[in-house]
Design a protein around this motif. Sequence first.
Motif, PDB file in Angstrom:
ATOM      1  N   ALA A 160       0.838  -1.197   0.000  1.00  0.00           N
ATOM      2  CA  ALA A 160       0.000   0.000   0.000  1.00  0.00           C
ATOM      3  C   ALA A 160       0.871   1.244   0.000  1.00  0.00           C
ATOM      4  O   ALA A 160       2.043   1.219   0.401  1.00  0.00           O
ATOM      5  N   LEU A 161       0.272   2.351  -0.441  1.00  0.00           N
ATOM      6  CA  LEU A 161       0.874   3.681  -0.389  1.00  0.00           C
ATOM      7  C   LEU A 161       0.061   4.501   0.607  1.00  0.00           C
ATOM      8  O   LEU A 161      -1.158   4.610   0.470  1.00  0.00           O
ATOM      9  N   VAL A 162       0.751   5.091   1.591  1.00  0.00           N
ATOM     10  CA  VAL A 162       0.037   5.814   2.650  1.00  0.00           C
ATOM     11  C   VAL A 162       0.690   7.186   2.862  1.00  0.00           C
ATOM     12  O   VAL A 162       1.513   7.368   3.766  1.00  0.00           O
ATOM     13  N   PRO A 163       0.348   8.179   2.024  1.00  0.00           N
ATOM     14  CA  PRO A 163       0.907   9.517   2.201  1.00  0.00           C
ATOM     15  C   PRO A 163       0.160  10.304   3.277  1.00  0.00           C
ATOM     16  O   PRO A 163      -1.066  10.331   3.294  1.00  0.00           O
ATOM     17  N   TYR A 164       0.921  10.934   4.162  1.00  0.00           N
ATOM     18  CA  TYR A 164       0.352  11.823   5.178  1.00  0.00           C
ATOM     19  C   TYR A 164       0.523  13.256   4.671  1.00  0.00           C
ATOM     20  O   TYR A 164       1.636  13.783   4.624  1.00  0.00           O
ATOM     21  N   SER A 165      -0.544  13.885   4.295  1.00  0.00           N
ATOM     22  CA  SER A 165      -0.510  15.281   3.862  1.00  0.00           C
ATOM     23  C   SER A 165       0.546  15.519   2.784  1.00  0.00           C
ATOM     24  O   SER A 165       1.315  16.474   2.824  1.00  0.00           O
ATOM     25  N   GLY A 166       0.596  14.617   1.827  1.00  0.00           N
ATOM     26  CA  GLY A 166       1.571  14.723   0.742  1.00  0.00           C
ATOM     27  C   GLY A 166       1.047  15.579  -0.400  1.00  0.00           C
ATOM     28  O   GLY A 166      -0.160  15.628  -0.659  1.00  0.00           O
ATOM     29  N   GLN A 167       1.947  16.252  -1.086  1.00  0.00           N
ATOM     30  CA  GLN A 167       1.581  17.036  -2.261  1.00  0.00           C
ATOM     31  C   GLN A 167       1.273  16.084  -3.403  1.00  0.00           C
ATOM     32  O   GLN A 167       2.022  15.116  -3.638  1.00  0.00           O
ATOM     33  N   TYR A 239      -8.873  10.440   4.376  1.00  0.00           N
ATOM     34  CA  TYR A 239      -9.158  10.803   5.758  1.00  0.00           C
ATOM     35  C   TYR A 239      -8.798  12.262   5.983  1.00  0.00           C
ATOM     36  O   TYR A 239      -7.722  12.713   5.572  1.00  0.00           O
ATOM     37  N   GLU A 240      -9.682  12.984   6.650  1.00  0.00           N
ATOM     38  CA  GLU A 240      -9.400  14.342   7.105  1.00  0.00           C
ATOM     39  C   GLU A 240      -9.393  14.328   8.626  1.00  0.00           C
ATOM     40  O   GLU A 240     -10.391  13.937   9.254  1.00  0.00           O
ATOM     41  N   LEU A 241      -8.279  14.741   9.229  1.00  0.00           N
ATOM     42  CA  LEU A 241      -8.136  14.713  10.681  1.00  0.00           C
ATOM     43  C   LEU A 241      -8.527  16.069  11.252  1.00  0.00           C
ATOM     44  O   LEU A 241      -7.726  17.016  11.268  1.00  0.00           O
ATOM     45  N   ASP A 242      -9.776  16.172  11.700  1.00  0.00           N
ATOM     46  CA  ASP A 242     -10.308  17.441  12.193  1.00  0.00           C
ATOM     47  C   ASP A 242      -9.486  17.965  13.373  1.00  0.00           C
ATOM     48  O   ASP A 242      -9.161  17.214  14.302  1.00  0.00           O
ATOM     49  N   GLY A 243      -9.154  19.251  13.315  1.00  0.00           N
ATOM     50  CA  GLY A 243      -8.454  19.895  14.410  1.00  0.00           C
ATOM     51  C   GLY A 243      -6.943  19.764  14.360  1.00  0.00           C
ATOM     52  O   GLY A 243      -6.251  20.337  15.205  1.00  0.00           O
ATOM     53  N   TYR A 244      -6.408  19.039  13.381  1.00  0.00           N
ATOM     54  CA  TYR A 244      -4.960  18.831  13.284  1.00  0.00           C
ATOM     55  C   TYR A 244      -4.400  19.612  12.094  1.00  0.00           C
ATOM     56  O   TYR A 244      -4.915  19.494  10.978  1.00  0.00           O
ATOM     57  N   ASN A 245      -3.336  20.380  12.330  1.00  0.00           N
ATOM     58  CA  ASN A 245      -2.724  21.126  11.243  1.00  0.00           C
ATOM     59  C   ASN A 245      -1.714  20.261  10.488  1.00  0.00           C
ATOM     60  O   ASN A 245      -1.531  19.081  10.798  1.00  0.00           O
ATOM     61  N   HIS A 246      -1.030  20.883   9.549  1.00  0.00           N
ATOM     62  CA  HIS A 246      -0.103  20.132   8.700  1.00  0.00           C
ATOM     63  C   HIS A 246       1.003  19.450   9.504  1.00  0.00           C
ATOM     64  O   HIS A 246       1.363  18.309   9.232  1.00  0.00           O
ATOM     65  N   GLY A 247       1.508  20.150  10.503  1.00  0.00           N
ATOM     66  CA  GLY A 247       2.625  19.612  11.262  1.00  0.00           C
ATOM     67  C   GLY A 247       2.249  18.537  12.252  1.00  0.00           C
ATOM     68  O   GLY A 247       2.978  17.556  12.426  1.00  0.00           O
ATOM     69  N   ASP A 248       1.084  18.684  12.912  1.00  0.00           N
ATOM     70  CA  ASP A 248       0.773  17.753  14.003  1.00  0.00           C
ATOM     71  C   ASP A 248      -0.171  16.628  13.595  1.00  0.00           C
ATOM     72  O   ASP A 248      -0.573  15.824  14.430  1.00  0.00           O
ATOM     73  N   MET A 249      -0.504  16.544  12.300  1.00  0.00           N
ATOM     74  CA  MET A 249      -1.433  15.488  11.880  1.00  0.00           C
ATOM     75  C   MET A 249      -0.789  14.113  11.786  1.00  0.00           C
ATOM     76  O   MET A 249      -1.470  13.098  11.726  1.00  0.00           O
ATOM     77  N   ALA A 250       0.554  14.055  11.779  1.00  0.00           N
ATOM     78  CA  ALA A 250       1.216  12.766  11.581  1.00  0.00           C
ATOM     79  C   ALA A 250       0.955  11.798  12.728  1.00  0.00           C
ATOM     80  O   ALA A 250       0.779  10.595  12.511  1.00  0.00           O
ATOM     81  N   GLU A 251       0.928  12.315  13.955  1.00  0.00           N
ATOM     82  CA  GLU A 251       0.777  11.417  15.104  1.00  0.00           C
ATOM     83  C   GLU A 251      -0.516  10.612  15.040  1.00  0.00           C
ATOM     84  O   GLU A 251      -0.478   9.379  15.139  1.00  0.00           O
ATOM     85  N   PRO A 252      -1.685  11.237  14.851  1.00  0.00           N
ATOM     86  CA  PRO A 252      -2.898  10.405  14.729  1.00  0.00           C
ATOM     87  C   PRO A 252      -2.954   9.612  13.429  1.00  0.00           C
ATOM     88  O   PRO A 252      -3.634   8.586  13.357  1.00  0.00           O
ATOM     89  N   ALA A 253      -2.236  10.072  12.404  1.00  0.00           N
ATOM     90  CA  ALA A 253      -2.251   9.337  11.134  1.00  0.00           C
ATOM     91  C   ALA A 253      -1.625   7.960  11.264  1.00  0.00           C
ATOM     92  O   ALA A 253      -1.999   7.030  10.528  1.00  0.00           O
ATOM     93  N   HIS A 254      -0.683   7.798  12.184  1.00  0.00           N
ATOM     94  CA  HIS A 254      -0.054   6.484  12.356  1.00  0.00           C
ATOM     95  C   HIS A 254      -1.089   5.417  12.718  1.00  0.00           C
ATOM     96  O   HIS A 254      -0.955   4.256  12.331  1.00  0.00           O
ATOM     97  N   HIS A 255      -2.101   5.798  13.476  1.00  0.00           N
ATOM     98  CA  HIS A 255      -3.147   4.832  13.843  1.00  0.00           C
ATOM     99  C   HIS A 255      -3.889   4.348  12.593  1.00  0.00           C
ATOM    100  O   HIS A 255      -4.197   3.148  12.465  1.00  0.00           O
ATOM    101  N   ILE A 256      -4.146   5.265  11.667  1.00  0.00           N
ATOM    102  CA  ILE A 256      -4.820   4.889  10.424  1.00  0.00           C
ATOM    103  C   ILE A 256      -3.941   3.950   9.610  1.00  0.00           C
ATOM    104  O   ILE A 256      -4.413   2.949   9.059  1.00  0.00           O
TER     105      ILE A 256
END
Length: 266
Positions: A160-167, A239-256
């Motif tokens: 799988a390919l799993v980009p976190y907030s990738g361009q 997935y859109e992580l409500d309340g998380y900005n570009h920098g801090d969204m990675a931590e909850p993204a790991h769960h996904i």
Amino acid sequence: MKKAICFLLISFGVAMMARAVDYRIEENIPYNQSDDSYARERCKLDVYYSPEFKNSPVVVWFHGGGLTGGEKFIPEQLKNDSLVVVAVNYRLLPKANIEDCIDDAARAVAWTFENIEKFGGSTDKIFLAGHSAGGYLLSMIGLQKEWLEKYGIDADSLAALVPYSGQVLTHFNVRQAKGISPLQPYIDEYAPMSHIRKDAPPYIIISGDREEELFGRYEENAYMWRMMKLVGHPYVELYELDGYNHGDMAEPAHHILKTHIHRIVN
């Protein structure tokens, strides 16, 4: 007697649960044998693993930093979870060019296919994940098959390919080098969006909150998701992580990421 047996079974179970897995990390392994001094400096990776592993899922992790900075690291949320993790450094702009950055990502993945079984990982369970610039790189090599074909790897063999907030447009720092504003949409051969295809590996797109993201990152990824759906890709998620900005969204993204690893390998 029954109570004694129950007590022994419970004690044994607790002891087994408490037994720590022997996790280790092997650092600064070179994956590019180029004569170029900058390639020798940057093209190294770390492997987090356990000698107890056999056929374990593998995450190749690409750090962020806008293609101009950043250093390899093993995300804390991916430790102690029966995963082999490969953390990759790659050459950076402007000292390198965009082809170098993408090629380094492809070389690191090829190295993983060739070597990861030594660390207990399975070549059938290699997931690419990364934040921001790292997400951009993994999308490029996972969607445009030529980058990995150069090293004898079929991109479709990735789990799988799993980009976190990738361009998915042409990267903003590549646009800047051309004198194009980060706010001006631009798509060329260096945009993952140019390489949409229905037969790509599972594609799990994760973004921060659309109101707090960088340069409309959610919206461009939402368009990417829609186009992948329309060409008939069978496994694309957004997935859109409500309340998380570009920098801090990675931590909850790991769960996904870990949720989809479990879904795909089981």
